[in-house]
Motif scaffolding. Structure first.
Motif, mmCIF file in Angstrom:
data_model
loop_
_atom_site.group_PDB
_atom_site.id
_atom_site.type_symbol
_atom_site.label_atom_id
_atom_site.label_comp_id
_atom_site.label_asym_id
_atom_site.label_seq_id
_atom_site.Cartn_x
_atom_site.Cartn_y
_atom_site.Cartn_z
ATOM 1 N N UNK A 1 0.825 -1.209 0.000
ATOM 2 C CA UNK A 1 0.000 0.000 0.000
ATOM 3 C C UNK A 1 0.856 1.255 0.000
ATOM 4 N N UNK A 2 1.983 1.194 0.736
ATOM 5 C CA UNK A 2 2.844 2.377 0.785
ATOM 6 C C UNK A 2 3.461 2.653 -0.582
ATOM 7 N N UNK A 3 3.937 1.592 -1.214
ATOM 8 C CA UNK A 3 4.554 1.781 -2.531
ATOM 9 C C UNK A 3 3.485 2.212 -3.539
ATOM 10 N N UNK A 4 2.286 1.655 -3.399
ATOM 11 C CA UNK A 4 1.180 2.027 -4.281
ATOM 12 C C UNK A 4 0.910 3.537 -4.174
ATOM 13 N N UNK A 5 0.923 4.053 -2.941
ATOM 14 C CA UNK A 5 0.682 5.480 -2.754
ATOM 15 C C UNK A 5 1.738 6.325 -3.446
ATOM 16 N N UNK A 6 2.992 5.843 -3.383
ATOM 17 C CA UNK A 6 4.071 6.580 -4.053
ATOM 18 C C UNK A 6 3.829 6.622 -5.557
ATOM 19 N N UNK A 7 3.415 5.481 -6.118
ATOM 20 C CA UNK A 7 3.139 5.458 -7.558
ATOM 21 C C UNK A 7 1.957 6.356 -7.896
ATOM 22 N N UNK A 8 0.930 6.328 -7.083
ATOM 23 C CA UNK A 8 -0.230 7.183 -7.359
ATOM 24 C C UNK A 8 0.192 8.643 -7.412
ATOM 25 N N UNK B 1 8.887 -3.737 -7.592
ATOM 26 C CA UNK B 1 9.575 -2.610 -6.949
ATOM 27 C C UNK B 1 9.463 -2.640 -5.422
ATOM 28 N N UNK B 2 8.362 -3.188 -4.888
ATOM 29 C CA UNK B 2 8.220 -3.264 -3.430
ATOM 30 C C UNK B 2 9.254 -4.218 -2.838
ATOM 31 N N UNK B 3 9.428 -5.369 -3.507
ATOM 32 C CA UNK B 3 10.413 -6.331 -3.016
ATOM 33 C C UNK B 3 11.815 -5.738 -3.057
ATOM 34 N N UNK B 4 12.098 -4.993 -4.117
ATOM 35 C CA UNK B 4 13.421 -4.372 -4.227
ATOM 36 C C UNK B 4 13.593 -3.341 -3.115
ATOM 37 N N UNK B 5 12.569 -2.513 -2.909
ATOM 38 C CA UNK B 5 12.652 -1.454 -1.891
ATOM 39 C C UNK B 5 12.848 -2.023 -0.498
ATOM 40 N N UNK B 6 12.127 -3.109 -0.179
ATOM 41 C CA UNK B 6 12.160 -3.637 1.184
ATOM 42 C C UNK B 6 13.120 -4.817 1.344
ATOM 43 N N UNK B 7 13.855 -5.124 0.273
ATOM 44 C CA UNK B 7 14.817 -6.223 0.370
ATOM 45 C C UNK B 7 14.176 -7.564 0.663
ATOM 46 N N UNK B 8 12.991 -7.797 0.118
ATOM 47 C CA UNK B 8 12.310 -9.082 0.303
ATOM 48 C C UNK B 8 12.596 -9.948 -0.913
ATOM 49 N N UNK B 9 13.072 -11.193 -0.704
ATOM 50 C CA UNK B 9 13.409 -11.998 -1.884
ATOM 51 C C UNK B 9 12.335 -13.035 -2.180
ATOM 52 N N UNK B 10 11.478 -13.343 -1.210
ATOM 53 C CA UNK B 10 10.418 -14.312 -1.460
ATOM 54 C C UNK B 10 9.077 -13.579 -1.415
ATOM 55 N N UNK C 1 8.765 3.589 6.393
ATOM 56 C CA UNK C 1 8.125 4.372 5.346
ATOM 57 C C UNK C 1 8.957 4.259 4.079
ATOM 58 N N UNK C 2 8.365 4.579 2.961
ATOM 59 C CA UNK C 2 9.109 4.411 1.715
ATOM 60 C C UNK C 2 9.017 5.670 0.870
ATOM 61 N N UNK C 3 10.142 5.998 0.231
ATOM 62 C CA UNK C 3 10.161 7.051 -0.783
ATOM 63 C C UNK C 3 10.796 6.438 -2.009
ATOM 64 N N UNK C 4 10.059 6.419 -3.092
ATOM 65 C CA UNK C 4 10.578 5.748 -4.275
ATOM 66 C C UNK C 4 11.838 6.415 -4.812
ATOM 67 N N UNK C 5 11.944 7.738 -4.627
ATOM 68 C CA UNK C 5 13.089 8.434 -5.219
ATOM 69 C C UNK C 5 14.300 8.470 -4.294
#
Ligand code: PHE
Length: 534
Positions: free
Chosen positions: A235-242, A500-509, A528-532
């Motif tokens: 949801x956080x990454x989705x908000x950034x894309x929106x 992109x969420x997995x990359x941002x949060x370092x999740x591999x599975x 929290x996440x900031x895409x940039x």
């Protein structure tokens, strides 16, 4: 009684008595006292808890005293109990008068025989006589044992210089001991008085507030942990894309319809009815009900779009009129372009099956929604930018990077004179917002776009090339049956939200991110996440 708090008991570790009361009682006899001598058996943590409780009410005061004490090791304890190795050797030799050296280990333990013999020689307690041992001393003083007995009772050596030597022989060890020196506080009493926590109307009335023993506020107390909701990383990454899309004046498409018809998911996209993507292996079909009516307007989606368009700077002056749309004509034109060819295309030329058109599916891509919105645009053709981020379903084998359901980010842009170069340029600025630069494009195939391109990007954080999306120019076979003018071009692109969420949060599975195996702790604690930003 509400507003009053009685004594909070701190039970002794054996559960029998209240330690706070024991401390208050001990102070009556013995002010001050030292906890180590007063309560030698009680664990230090329990003593501290009870003292803190009393000290917070000013009933006692205390100082912490930590000191180093000497304790016996298991071997040291054994010597204190039974005597030193040399003593055991001497005793055995003395008892038998004459003892063969070979026999000694049977009389005393092997360890004692080894260590004790040499020491007993040095101390002149015994001597060798041929192959045997004979006693010299009639009686001996076992200094080692005496010293260890002293240590056992006093927790210290009479001469501290001896400590090193005994430590080296592993007979004693040192330990830190925390004890407390306790004295009466200004509000000492033999019992903990009831403390009043609230001032009530009754207390004001009956005057008891004047004498009440109010509990002082503890401004240092930490509040209880509050349970609160947490946003899922997706949801956080989705908000950034929106935010990115809204900043570029995109309009959000209504994507609430997870179940759609074969028409919107496939046929209108010029996906032939024999296409492998329409197989049961790739698509989930709905069995109850199995089919929809013919393609028609979706009033809920139309109302949502009207609202979004009214809010948009680009659309505020021109509201579309969906009543102008002829869905039956659209459906038959789609059929024609598949079956016989139309709008300048020779088509696929196969017998088109209406039943496939109304078959209900869990939508396999959000392009089904884009198609609906593009057809609606034909009522009032004009440049437009739409996006959506929502769930799609694919009948795939689940593994570390694939789920049967995931989220797609999709954007479509309609304008006059669009070119493939414009799409590449747009994608470059879009992915730059995610920290992904140096895009590479690979020719690909989609039934509904020509040309089609897979998008790869160099991710600086990961230091490698990653496949990030799919894109293309929508085919005239898809756009012209909608009624869009020939010179209005549309391009689109799609990518998964999970990647992109997995990359941002370092999740591999991916199963750690979505589905029943997700750890709620991860959801509650992730940042929290900031895409940039990396
Ligand atoms: N529907 C495509 C997919 O599922 C993405 C896409 C959207 C491609 C729009 C081209 C244009 O991968």
């Amino acid at each position: 009684m509400p507003g009053q708090r009685g004594p909070v008991p701190v039970p002794l570790h054996n559960g029998s008595r209240d330690l706070t009361l024991d401390i208050l009682e001990a102070l009556e006899e013995n002010d001050p006292f030292q906890t180590q001598s007063q309560f030698p058996e009680t664990p230090q943590a329990e003593i501290k808890a009870a003292l803190d409780r009393l000290a917070s009410r000013s009933m006692v005061e205390y100082d912490t005293q930590d000191r180093e004490i000497v304790v016996l090791t298991a071997e040291g304890q054994q010597i204190a109990d039974e005597g030193s190795h040399e003593y055991k050797v001497w005793k055995a030799v003395k008892a038998s008068g004459k003892l063969s050296i070979k026999e000694l280990p049977q009389k005393v333990a092997a360890e004692s025989a080894k260590v004790g013999q040499g020491n007993a020689f040095k101390l002149k307690w015994i001597k060798k006589d041929g192959d045997s041992l004979v006693p010299i001393a009639d009686s001996v003083q076992d200094v080692t044992r005496e010293l260890l007995e002293h240590v056992a009772t006093n927790a210290a050596f009479p001469d501290p210089k001896q400590l090193k030597d005994y430590q080296k022989r592993k007979l004693v060890a040192t330990q830190k001991q925390i004890a407390y020196k306790v004295r009466k506080g200004p509000r000492w009493a033999k019992e903990i008085p009831v403390e009043v926590t609230d001032l009530t109307a009754e207390m004001l009335e009956d005057g008891s507030w004047q004498t009440a023993n109010f509990k002082p506020y503890n401004f240092k107390a930490l509040g209880a942990n509050q349970n609160s909701g947490a946003l899922h990383p997706l949801n956080k990454v989705r908000e950034e894309f929106r935010k990115i899309f809204f900043n570029w004046d995109f309009i959000e498409m209504p994507t609430a319809r997870f179940v759609d018809s074969g028409f919107w998911n496939f046929d209108a996209l010029f996906v032939p009815q024999q296409h492998p993507a329409r197989d049961l292996q790739d698509t989930f079909y709905v069995s109850d009900p199995p089919s929809s009516g013919p393609p028609g307007p979706d009033p809920i989606a139309d109302a949502a779009l009207d609202e979004m368009e009214a809010d948009s700077a680009t659309f505020s002056t021109s509201t579309s009129k969906s009543s102008k749309l002829d869905y039956a004509k659209y459906a038959s034109d789609v059929r024609a372009v598949h079956e016989t060819g139309a709008f300048g295309s020779i088509g696929y030329r196969y017998p088109y099956n209406e039943a496939e058109t109304t078959r209900l599916v869990l939508r396999t891509h959000t392009t089904a929604v884009s198609t609906y919105c593009l057809h609606r645009l034909a009522a009032n053709p004009r440049p437009a930018r739409y996006f959506s981020i929502d769930r799609v379903f694919r009948n795939e084998t689940v593994d570390a990077t694939h789920l049967a359901e995931f989220h797609q980010i999709e954007g479509v842009i309609a304008d006059y004179g669009l070119t493939l170069g414009g799409l590449m340029d747009f994608l470059a600025s879009f992915f730059k917002k995610l920290g992904i630069t140096n895009l590479r494009f690979k020719p690909a195939y989609n039934p509904y776009t020509e040309p089609s391109m897979e998008v790869f990007g160099f991710h600086a954080g990961l230091d490698k090339w990653v496949e990030i999306g799919n894109s293309g120019m929508f085919r005239p076979e898809m756009l012209l049956p909608m009624g869009l003018p020939e010179d209005l071009r549309v391009y689109g692109f799609g990518l998964s939200l999970e990647r992109p969420t997995m990359i941002k949060y370092g999740v591999s599975n991916i199963r750690e991110l979505l589905g029943h195996k997700v750890d709620l702790g991860f959801i509650e604690s992730n940042a929290a996440v900031r895409l940039d930003k990396d």
